[in-house]
Design a protein around this motif. Structure first.
Motif, PDB file in Angstrom:
ATOM      1  N   MET A  28      13.153  13.000   8.245  1.00  0.00           N
ATOM      2  CA  MET A  28      13.560  13.972   9.267  1.00  0.00           C
ATOM      3  C   MET A  28      14.842  13.780   9.755  1.00  0.00           C
ATOM      4  O   MET A  28      15.266  14.011  11.131  1.00  0.00           O
ATOM      5  CB  MET A  28      12.414  14.056  10.504  1.00  0.00           C
ATOM      6  CG  MET A  28      11.286  14.385  10.332  1.00  0.00           C
ATOM      7  SD  MET A  28      11.148  16.022   9.658  1.00  0.00           S
ATOM      8  CE  MET A  28      11.668  17.087  10.851  1.00  0.00           C
ATOM      9  N   SER A  29      15.708  13.602   8.818  1.00  0.00           N
ATOM     10  CA  SER A  29      17.044  13.167   9.016  1.00  0.00           C
ATOM     11  C   SER A  29      18.014  14.531   8.271  1.00  0.00           C
ATOM     12  O   SER A  29      17.376  15.316   7.713  1.00  0.00           O
ATOM     13  CB  SER A  29      17.755  12.021   8.276  1.00  0.00           C
ATOM     14  OG  SER A  29      17.538  11.945   7.112  1.00  0.00           O
ATOM     15  N   ARG A  30      19.228  14.645   8.781  1.00  0.00           N
ATOM     16  CA  ARG A  30      20.130  15.687   8.146  1.00  0.00           C
ATOM     17  C   ARG A  30      21.341  15.059   7.602  1.00  0.00           C
ATOM     18  O   ARG A  30      21.771  14.339   8.204  1.00  0.00           O
ATOM     19  CB  ARG A  30      20.464  16.754   9.337  1.00  0.00           C
ATOM     20  CG  ARG A  30      19.363  17.387  10.044  1.00  0.00           C
ATOM     21  CD  ARG A  30      18.912  18.711   9.107  1.00  0.00           C
ATOM     22  NE  ARG A  30      20.009  19.461   8.468  1.00  0.00           N
ATOM     23  CZ  ARG A  30      20.624  20.476   9.481  1.00  0.00           C
ATOM     24  NH1 ARG A  30      20.191  20.865  10.556  1.00  0.00           N
ATOM     25  NH2 ARG A  30      21.441  21.231   8.793  1.00  0.00           N
TER      26      ARG A  30
ATOM     27  N   HIS B  19      16.704  10.517  12.265  1.00  0.00           N
ATOM     28  CA  HIS B  19      15.752  11.145  13.135  1.00  0.00           C
ATOM     29  C   HIS B  19      15.702  10.805  14.646  1.00  0.00           C
ATOM     30  O   HIS B  19      15.327  11.333  15.476  1.00  0.00           O
ATOM     31  CB  HIS B  19      14.230  10.818  12.379  1.00  0.00           C
ATOM     32  CG  HIS B  19      13.849   9.420  12.561  1.00  0.00           C
ATOM     33  ND1 HIS B  19      14.424   8.357  11.836  1.00  0.00           N
ATOM     34  CD2 HIS B  19      13.053   8.824  13.425  1.00  0.00           C
ATOM     35  CE1 HIS B  19      13.880   7.300  12.099  1.00  0.00           C
ATOM     36  NE2 HIS B  19      13.113   7.529  12.953  1.00  0.00           N
ATOM     37  N   LYS B  20      16.111   9.245  14.852  1.00  0.00           N
ATOM     38  CA  LYS B  20      16.227   9.205  16.230  1.00  0.00           C
ATOM     39  C   LYS B  20      17.235   9.745  16.861  1.00  0.00           C
ATOM     40  O   LYS B  20      17.010  10.242  18.167  1.00  0.00           O
ATOM     41  CB  LYS B  20      16.577   7.474  16.142  1.00  0.00           C
ATOM     42  CG  LYS B  20      15.319   6.710  15.711  1.00  0.00           C
ATOM     43  CD  LYS B  20      15.813   5.227  15.734  1.00  0.00           C
ATOM     44  CE  LYS B  20      14.666   4.170  15.187  1.00  0.00           C
ATOM     45  NZ  LYS B  20      15.055   2.771  15.180  1.00  0.00           N
TER      46      LYS B  20
ATOM     47  N   CYS C 120      25.898  12.265  16.044  1.00  0.00           N
ATOM     48  CA  CYS C 120      25.848  12.177  14.805  1.00  0.00           C
ATOM     49  C   CYS C 120      26.843  11.179  14.164  1.00  0.00           C
ATOM     50  O   CYS C 120      27.821  10.825  14.996  1.00  0.00           O
ATOM     51  CB  CYS C 120      26.586  13.478  14.197  1.00  0.00           C
ATOM     52  SG  CYS C 120      25.574  14.980  14.090  1.00  0.00           S
ATOM     53  N   ASP C 121      26.701  10.437  13.035  1.00  0.00           N
ATOM     54  CA  ASP C 121      27.740   9.602  12.517  1.00  0.00           C
ATOM     55  C   ASP C 121      28.509  10.573  11.653  1.00  0.00           C
ATOM     56  O   ASP C 121      27.982  11.247  10.971  1.00  0.00           O
ATOM     57  CB  ASP C 121      26.934   8.455  11.769  1.00  0.00           C
ATOM     58  CG  ASP C 121      25.914   7.442  12.618  1.00  0.00           C
ATOM     59  OD1 ASP C 121      26.639   7.333  13.727  1.00  0.00           O
ATOM     60  OD2 ASP C 121      24.675   7.495  12.596  1.00  0.00           O
ATOM     61  N   ILE C 122      29.764   9.969  11.536  1.00  0.00           N
ATOM     62  CA  ILE C 122      30.624  10.798  10.555  1.00  0.00           C
ATOM     63  C   ILE C 122      31.250   9.339   9.869  1.00  0.00           C
ATOM     64  O   ILE C 122      31.602   8.584  10.310  1.00  0.00           O
ATOM     65  CB  ILE C 122      31.601  11.868  11.194  1.00  0.00           C
ATOM     66  CG1 ILE C 122      32.274  12.791  10.089  1.00  0.00           C
ATOM     67  CG2 ILE C 122      32.679  10.701  11.928  1.00  0.00           C
ATOM     68  CD1 ILE C 122      33.071  13.588  10.711  1.00  0.00           C
ATOM     69  N   LYS C 123      31.500  10.065   8.468  1.00  0.00           N
ATOM     70  CA  LYS C 123      31.971   8.864   7.678  1.00  0.00           C
ATOM     71  C   LYS C 123      33.024   9.825   6.555  1.00  0.00           C
ATOM     72  O   LYS C 123      32.581  10.941   6.088  1.00  0.00           O
ATOM     73  CB  LYS C 123      30.973   8.011   6.752  1.00  0.00           C
ATOM     74  CG  LYS C 123      31.385   7.146   5.700  1.00  0.00           C
ATOM     75  CD  LYS C 123      30.223   6.292   5.292  1.00  0.00           C
ATOM     76  CE  LYS C 123      29.483   6.666   4.239  1.00  0.00           C
ATOM     77  NZ  LYS C 123      28.463   5.687   3.770  1.00  0.00           N
ATOM     78  N   MET C 124      33.987   8.951   5.993  1.00  0.00           N
ATOM     79  CA  MET C 124      34.880   9.757   4.803  1.00  0.00           C
ATOM     80  C   MET C 124      34.856   8.545   3.721  1.00  0.00           C
ATOM     81  O   MET C 124      34.862   7.292   3.991  1.00  0.00           O
ATOM     82  CB  MET C 124      36.277   9.775   5.323  1.00  0.00           C
ATOM     83  CG  MET C 124      36.434  10.964   6.180  1.00  0.00           C
ATOM     84  SD  MET C 124      36.586  11.144   8.131  1.00  0.00           S
ATOM     85  CE  MET C 124      36.442   9.809   8.534  1.00  0.00           C
TER      86      MET C 124
END
Length: 170
Positions: A41-43, A68-69, A84-88
């Motif tokens: 259940m993640s995106r 999901h958490k 959300c987490d963001i990464k490049m």
């Protein structure tokens, strides 16, 4: 009626900023993936682009992720855990590992001292014996983002373009 999540709202902002630059012919989009992982259940949304001017040897991939958490916290209205987490991931088709310190200091001048940086040199050999070298730099942040950071995404795209412009100068 559908109630968009923090992930959906940030994805639309990021995607809009990148597609506007594509329409202006500043960049070229190389890949795009939008994943709903039903097993946990993640995106995840990934979009990869390169500068359209010049040789466009370097690329950057933005990865926006909501676990999901984080999603469950948003549904419970627990906004301190929602986000959300963001990464490049920056990629160059040559080995820049000998310039690691210069690379890090250049990136920190653009992104600030709080950015977390890691490096990887990848060598892939094809069946015909041709070896392809790729130097990857991963940028992460030690915090989540949410809708309060939506306007920062425009700056992040600008910073990403600045980053892929500086390293080929080595």
């Amino acid at each position: 009626m559908f109630d968009p999540t923090i992930f959906d709202n940030l994805k639309v902002v990021l995607e809009g900023e990148i597609y506007d630059r594509d329409l202006d012919q500043e960049i070229i989009i190389l890949d795009r993936t939008d994943i709903v992982n039903l097993s946990d259940m993640s995106r995840m949304y990934r979009i990869k682009f390169a500068e359209k001017k010049g040789t466009a040897i370097a690329s950057v991939e933005f990865q926006l992720f909501m676990s999901h958490k984080q999603m469950y916290s948003e549904w419970k209205q627990d906004f301190k855990e929602a986000g959300c987490d963001i990464k490049m991931i920056f990629a160059w088709p040559k080995d820049l590992s000998g310039c690691k310190e210069w690379t890090e200091s250049s990136i920190k001048r653009i992104w600030g001292e709080e950015v977390l940086i890691s490096h990887e040199t990848r060598r892939t050999t094809s069946h015909s014996g041709i070896t392809v070298v790729q130097y990857l730099v991963y940028l992460e942040f030690d915090r989540m983002i949410n809708e309060d950071n939506a306007l920062d995404l425009e700056s992040m795209v600008s910073y990403a373009l600045e980053t892929i412009r500086i390293l080929p100068a080595i």
